[in-house]
Design a protein around this motif. Structure first.
Motif, PDB file in Angstrom:
ATOM      1  N   ASN A 114      -8.926  10.194  -3.418  1.00 37.64           N
ATOM      2  CA  ASN A 114      -9.083   9.065  -4.329  1.00 37.64           C
ATOM      3  C   ASN A 114      -8.190   7.894  -3.925  1.00 37.64           C
ATOM      4  O   ASN A 114      -8.565   6.734  -4.085  1.00 37.64           O
ATOM      5  CB  ASN A 114      -8.791   9.483  -5.759  1.00 37.64           C
ATOM      6  CG  ASN A 114      -9.810  10.469  -6.292  1.00 37.64           C
ATOM      7  OD1 ASN A 114     -10.878  10.648  -5.697  1.00 37.64           O
ATOM      8  ND2 ASN A 114      -9.488  11.123  -7.377  1.00 37.64           N
ATOM      9  N   VAL A 115      -7.007   8.204  -3.393  1.00 34.52           N
ATOM     10  CA  VAL A 115      -6.123   7.151  -2.891  1.00 34.52           C
ATOM     11  C   VAL A 115      -6.795   6.449  -1.717  1.00 34.52           C
ATOM     12  O   VAL A 115      -6.796   5.218  -1.631  1.00 34.52           O
ATOM     13  CB  VAL A 115      -4.762   7.740  -2.460  1.00 34.52           C
ATOM     14  CG1 VAL A 115      -3.898   6.675  -1.805  1.00 34.52           C
ATOM     15  CG2 VAL A 115      -4.057   8.351  -3.642  1.00 34.52           C
ATOM     16  N   GLN A 144       2.008   1.627  -3.548  1.00 35.49           N
ATOM     17  CA  GLN A 144       0.909   2.122  -4.374  1.00 35.49           C
ATOM     18  C   GLN A 144       0.679   3.612  -4.124  1.00 35.49           C
ATOM     19  O   GLN A 144       0.438   4.380  -5.058  1.00 35.49           O
ATOM     20  CB  GLN A 144      -0.370   1.347  -4.077  1.00 35.49           C
ATOM     21  CG  GLN A 144      -0.373  -0.048  -4.618  1.00 35.49           C
ATOM     22  CD  GLN A 144      -1.585  -0.839  -4.166  1.00 35.49           C
ATOM     23  OE1 GLN A 144      -2.211  -0.509  -3.160  1.00 35.49           O
ATOM     24  NE2 GLN A 144      -1.902  -1.879  -4.903  1.00 35.49           N
ATOM     25  N   GLN A 162       0.824  -1.207   0.000  1.00 30.08           N
ATOM     26  CA  GLN A 162       0.000   0.000   0.000  1.00 30.08           C
ATOM     27  C   GLN A 162       0.859   1.258   0.000  1.00 30.08           C
ATOM     28  O   GLN A 162       0.512   2.248  -0.643  1.00 30.08           O
ATOM     29  CB  GLN A 162      -0.947  -0.005   1.203  1.00 30.08           C
ATOM     30  CG  GLN A 162      -2.046  -1.030   1.075  1.00 30.08           C
ATOM     31  CD  GLN A 162      -2.873  -1.138   2.341  1.00 30.08           C
ATOM     32  OE1 GLN A 162      -2.392  -0.887   3.438  1.00 30.08           O
ATOM     33  NE2 GLN A 162      -4.125  -1.511   2.181  1.00 30.08           N
ATOM     34  N   LYS A 165     -11.353   0.252  -0.725  1.00 33.51           N
ATOM     35  CA  LYS A 165     -11.984  -0.780  -1.554  1.00 33.51           C
ATOM     36  C   LYS A 165     -11.091  -2.008  -1.657  1.00 33.51           C
ATOM     37  O   LYS A 165     -11.580  -3.130  -1.687  1.00 33.51           O
ATOM     38  CB  LYS A 165     -12.266  -0.245  -2.959  1.00 33.51           C
ATOM     39  CG  LYS A 165     -13.463   0.643  -3.042  1.00 33.51           C
ATOM     40  CD  LYS A 165     -13.683   1.077  -4.478  1.00 33.51           C
ATOM     41  CE  LYS A 165     -14.865   2.006  -4.586  1.00 33.51           C
ATOM     42  NZ  LYS A 165     -15.075   2.479  -5.962  1.00 33.51           N
ATOM     43  N   GLN A 166      -9.782  -1.769  -1.708  1.00 29.56           N
ATOM     44  CA  GLN A 166      -8.834  -2.863  -1.881  1.00 29.56           C
ATOM     45  C   GLN A 166      -8.771  -3.753  -0.649  1.00 29.56           C
ATOM     46  O   GLN A 166      -8.755  -4.966  -0.749  1.00 29.56           O
ATOM     47  CB  GLN A 166      -7.453  -2.284  -2.179  1.00 29.56           C
ATOM     48  CG  GLN A 166      -6.403  -3.337  -2.453  1.00 29.56           C
ATOM     49  CD  GLN A 166      -5.029  -2.731  -2.574  1.00 29.56           C
ATOM     50  OE1 GLN A 166      -4.754  -1.694  -1.982  1.00 29.56           O
ATOM     51  NE2 GLN A 166      -4.170  -3.369  -3.343  1.00 29.56           N
ATOM     52  N   PHE A 188       0.743   6.590  -6.807  1.00 26.95           N
ATOM     53  CA  PHE A 188      -0.374   7.532  -6.960  1.00 26.95           C
ATOM     54  C   PHE A 188       0.125   8.961  -6.829  1.00 26.95           C
ATOM     55  O   PHE A 188      -0.316   9.858  -7.541  1.00 26.95           O
ATOM     56  CB  PHE A 188      -1.464   7.271  -5.921  1.00 26.95           C
ATOM     57  CG  PHE A 188      -2.303   6.062  -6.209  1.00 26.95           C
ATOM     58  CD1 PHE A 188      -2.739   5.780  -7.495  1.00 26.95           C
ATOM     59  CD2 PHE A 188      -2.679   5.197  -5.197  1.00 26.95           C
ATOM     60  CE1 PHE A 188      -3.512   4.678  -7.769  1.00 26.95           C
ATOM     61  CE2 PHE A 188      -3.449   4.087  -5.454  1.00 26.95           C
ATOM     62  CZ  PHE A 188      -3.872   3.819  -6.740  1.00 26.95           C
ATOM     63  N   ARG A 247     -10.009   6.221  -1.085  1.00 23.45           N
ATOM     64  CA  ARG A 247     -11.125   5.422  -1.601  1.00 23.45           C
ATOM     65  C   ARG A 247     -10.619   4.110  -2.197  1.00 23.45           C
ATOM     66  O   ARG A 247     -11.185   3.042  -1.949  1.00 23.45           O
ATOM     67  CB  ARG A 247     -11.884   6.233  -2.654  1.00 23.45           C
ATOM     68  CG  ARG A 247     -13.175   5.575  -3.104  1.00 23.45           C
ATOM     69  CD  ARG A 247     -13.925   6.424  -4.119  1.00 23.45           C
ATOM     70  NE  ARG A 247     -14.182   7.754  -3.615  1.00 23.45           N
ATOM     71  CZ  ARG A 247     -13.907   8.874  -4.293  1.00 23.45           C
ATOM     72  NH1 ARG A 247     -13.394   8.822  -5.506  1.00 23.45           N
ATOM     73  NH2 ARG A 247     -14.177  10.047  -3.782  1.00 23.45           N
ATOM     74  N   PHE A 248      -9.533   4.176  -2.951  1.00 20.90           N
ATOM     75  CA  PHE A 248      -8.959   2.971  -3.555  1.00 20.90           C
ATOM     76  C   PHE A 248      -8.484   1.996  -2.482  1.00 20.90           C
ATOM     77  O   PHE A 248      -8.763   0.790  -2.556  1.00 20.90           O
ATOM     78  CB  PHE A 248      -7.802   3.350  -4.478  1.00 20.90           C
ATOM     79  CG  PHE A 248      -7.054   2.170  -5.015  1.00 20.90           C
ATOM     80  CD1 PHE A 248      -7.563   1.436  -6.077  1.00 20.90           C
ATOM     81  CD2 PHE A 248      -5.860   1.776  -4.447  1.00 20.90           C
ATOM     82  CE1 PHE A 248      -6.879   0.342  -6.568  1.00 20.90           C
ATOM     83  CE2 PHE A 248      -5.166   0.684  -4.934  1.00 20.90           C
ATOM     84  CZ  PHE A 248      -5.686  -0.036  -6.001  1.00 20.90           C
TER      85      PHE A 248
END
Length: 146
Positions: free
Chosen positions: A53-54, A40, A37, A60-61, A44, A56-57
């Protein structure tokens, strides 16, 4: 038993007297991002993805992990600090402009060595001013819409 001049503390039972918290997002271990993470998040950041948005991603992940917005902002700040390598904001801006090939003129106050003026010009602008030296348009506005 611990004693001070005016206080005494007696421990009758050293175990917790409450249940485990239901919401674990405030616990550092539960909110910690994994190495994947973090990687990632750095990708990002390079792509200029907004932190919301990060977040939110990542939510969800990994539904089980409690990731907070503050954690994302802290990671972004840490990435920036590592990239700046100990330079302050102005030094970083001057360094980045020099790396990108911009022409930078700056002037410091003599008595305090504080930056007073700065001019940054794109290489294309320099080429244009050399071609047409009699026409010069400068945008010197700063916070004029307030």
């Amino acid at each position: 038993m611990a004693t001070s001049e005016s206080w005494q503390l007696f421990v009758h039972n050293g175990r917790h007297n409450h249940k485990v918290a239901i919401y674990s997002h405030s616990h550092a271990q539960a909110a910690r991002l994994t190495e994947e993470q973090l990687h990632q998040n750095e990708q990002f950041r390079k792509s200029h993805v907004p932190p919301r948005n990060v977040l939110r991603f990542l939510r969800k992940q990994d539904v089980g992990r409690a990731v907070s917005a503050q954690k994302i902002y802290n990671v972004v700040a840490k990435i920036k600090m590592n990239r700046m390598q100990g330079r302050n904001t102005v030094e970083e801006a001057l360094c980045l402009n020099a790396q990108k090939g911009y022409t930078v003129f700056h002037r410091n106050r003599e008595e305090s060595n504080v930056l007073s003026d700065i001019v940054v010009a794109h290489p294309t602008s320099i080429a244009m001013i050399r071609m047409w030296p009699y026409v010069l348009i400068m945008d010197t506005t700063y916070k004029t819409n307030k």
